[in-house]
Design a protein around this motif. Sequence first.
Motif, mmCIF file in Angstrom:
data_model
loop_
_atom_site.group_PDB
_atom_site.id
_atom_site.type_symbol
_atom_site.label_atom_id
_atom_site.label_comp_id
_atom_site.label_asym_id
_atom_site.label_seq_id
_atom_site.Cartn_x
_atom_site.Cartn_y
_atom_site.Cartn_z
ATOM 1 N N HIS A 67 0.929 -1.240 -0.091
ATOM 2 C CA HIS A 67 -0.013 -0.103 -0.079
ATOM 3 C C HIS A 67 0.982 1.248 -0.034
ATOM 4 O O HIS A 67 0.597 2.204 -0.678
ATOM 5 C CB HIS A 67 -0.931 -0.022 1.301
ATOM 6 N N LEU A 70 2.358 1.912 -3.517
ATOM 7 C CA LEU A 70 1.374 2.435 -4.448
ATOM 8 C C LEU A 70 1.129 3.874 -4.068
ATOM 9 O O LEU A 70 0.954 4.763 -5.260
ATOM 10 C CB LEU A 70 0.164 1.582 -4.486
ATOM 11 N N LYS A 71 0.965 4.178 -2.891
ATOM 12 C CA LYS A 71 0.871 5.719 -2.423
ATOM 13 C C LYS A 71 1.911 6.536 -2.878
ATOM 14 O O LYS A 71 1.570 7.751 -3.268
ATOM 15 C CB LYS A 71 0.503 5.730 -0.922
ATOM 16 N N THR A 75 5.529 1.206 -8.819
ATOM 17 C CA THR A 75 4.479 0.247 -9.712
ATOM 18 C C THR A 75 5.151 -1.356 -9.053
ATOM 19 O O THR A 75 6.209 -1.505 -8.981
ATOM 20 C CB THR A 75 5.023 0.211 -11.058
ATOM 21 N N ASP A 93 -0.150 -0.501 -11.385
ATOM 22 C CA ASP A 93 0.463 0.895 -11.766
ATOM 23 C C ASP A 93 -0.358 1.673 -11.076
ATOM 24 O O ASP A 93 -1.889 1.734 -11.349
ATOM 25 C CB ASP A 93 0.392 0.948 -13.205
ATOM 26 N N PRO A 94 -0.171 2.477 -10.000
ATOM 27 C CA PRO A 94 -0.822 3.276 -9.413
ATOM 28 C C PRO A 94 -1.729 4.520 -10.180
ATOM 29 O O PRO A 94 -2.663 4.750 -9.831
ATOM 30 C CB PRO A 94 0.096 4.094 -8.248
ATOM 31 N N GLU A 95 -1.131 4.680 -11.396
ATOM 32 C CA GLU A 95 -1.832 5.667 -12.144
ATOM 33 C C GLU A 95 -3.021 5.037 -12.687
ATOM 34 O O GLU A 95 -3.859 5.846 -13.074
ATOM 35 C CB GLU A 95 -0.698 6.231 -13.550
ATOM 36 N N LEU A 97 -4.976 3.242 -11.108
ATOM 37 C CA LEU A 97 -5.854 2.364 -10.043
ATOM 38 C C LEU A 97 -7.067 3.425 -9.415
ATOM 39 O O LEU A 97 -7.810 2.977 -8.776
ATOM 40 C CB LEU A 97 -4.989 1.736 -8.719
ATOM 41 N N ILE A 101 -6.257 1.833 -4.863
ATOM 42 C CA ILE A 101 -4.982 1.578 -4.222
ATOM 43 C C ILE A 101 -4.866 0.552 -3.178
ATOM 44 O O ILE A 101 -4.186 -0.088 -3.041
ATOM 45 C CB ILE A 101 -4.204 3.084 -4.122
ATOM 46 N N SER A 105 -4.030 -3.320 -2.633
ATOM 47 C CA SER A 105 -2.704 -3.851 -1.942
ATOM 48 C C SER A 105 -2.827 -5.269 -1.466
ATOM 49 O O SER A 105 -1.979 -5.786 -0.998
ATOM 50 C CB SER A 105 -2.344 -3.016 -0.926
#
Length: 242
Positions: A67, A70-71, A75, A93-95, A97, A101, A105
Amino acid sequence: MTKEELRNYVWSEMRLARVARFPGAKGRIPNFTGAEKCAEMVGQLAPWNKARTIKSNPDSPQRAIRHLALKQGKTIYMAVPRLREEKCFIELDPENLGKNIYKASSIKGAFEYGRPVSIDEMPEIDLILCGSVAVRADGARIGKGGGYSDLEYGLCREVRKVSTKTPIITTVHPIQLIDEEIELKPHDIPLNFIVMPERVIRCDGKLPKPKGIYWEYLDEEQIAAIPVLQALRPLRPSGKTR
């Protein structure tokens, strides 16, 4: 003690000390009291802050670290169970999600919101996060016995997604840190950092990292069940590992 004896010893000690979280320690990478604090400790490590791509295990005690990654815009690549698919990794890829997010996780969320990719589609990995059952201060590690963390590393090394310089981190409860000898095979991955809730051990790096896939430790049934192994096998030098 054998590796299995050491696993059983650690699982038992965690149960007796009541530091193992639901559903219990035995037979798994054990979730433990203080796992979230470990994420804070990991976040202070220089290799972590430099990393943009992370290969991670899917287990519960490392969820807070996934987590965090991703925050922070990193990636994550997680292997599918037993590497049974041709696209054997899940890309988070957090972009892509959005507001998912935290859900992503988790193991379930990763498969719901992530994108399956082949190992060839993955970029070079900057850092490896793995789970452990028992560890030594010199970097020796015991997993739950399936051998998949080691195999994933070997695969990534074989196709040059990782190198000997790629740092390997694990997080554990102090009970999981042992003094007993751990018998290591060539395919066993050693650790660079052992992170506990109140302490970080930087291992000396003297233990050798696997050079690739050690085919002699795989049987025909295992190879037949893992598509990426079937694809790589014809490329290996006869009778040798890389």
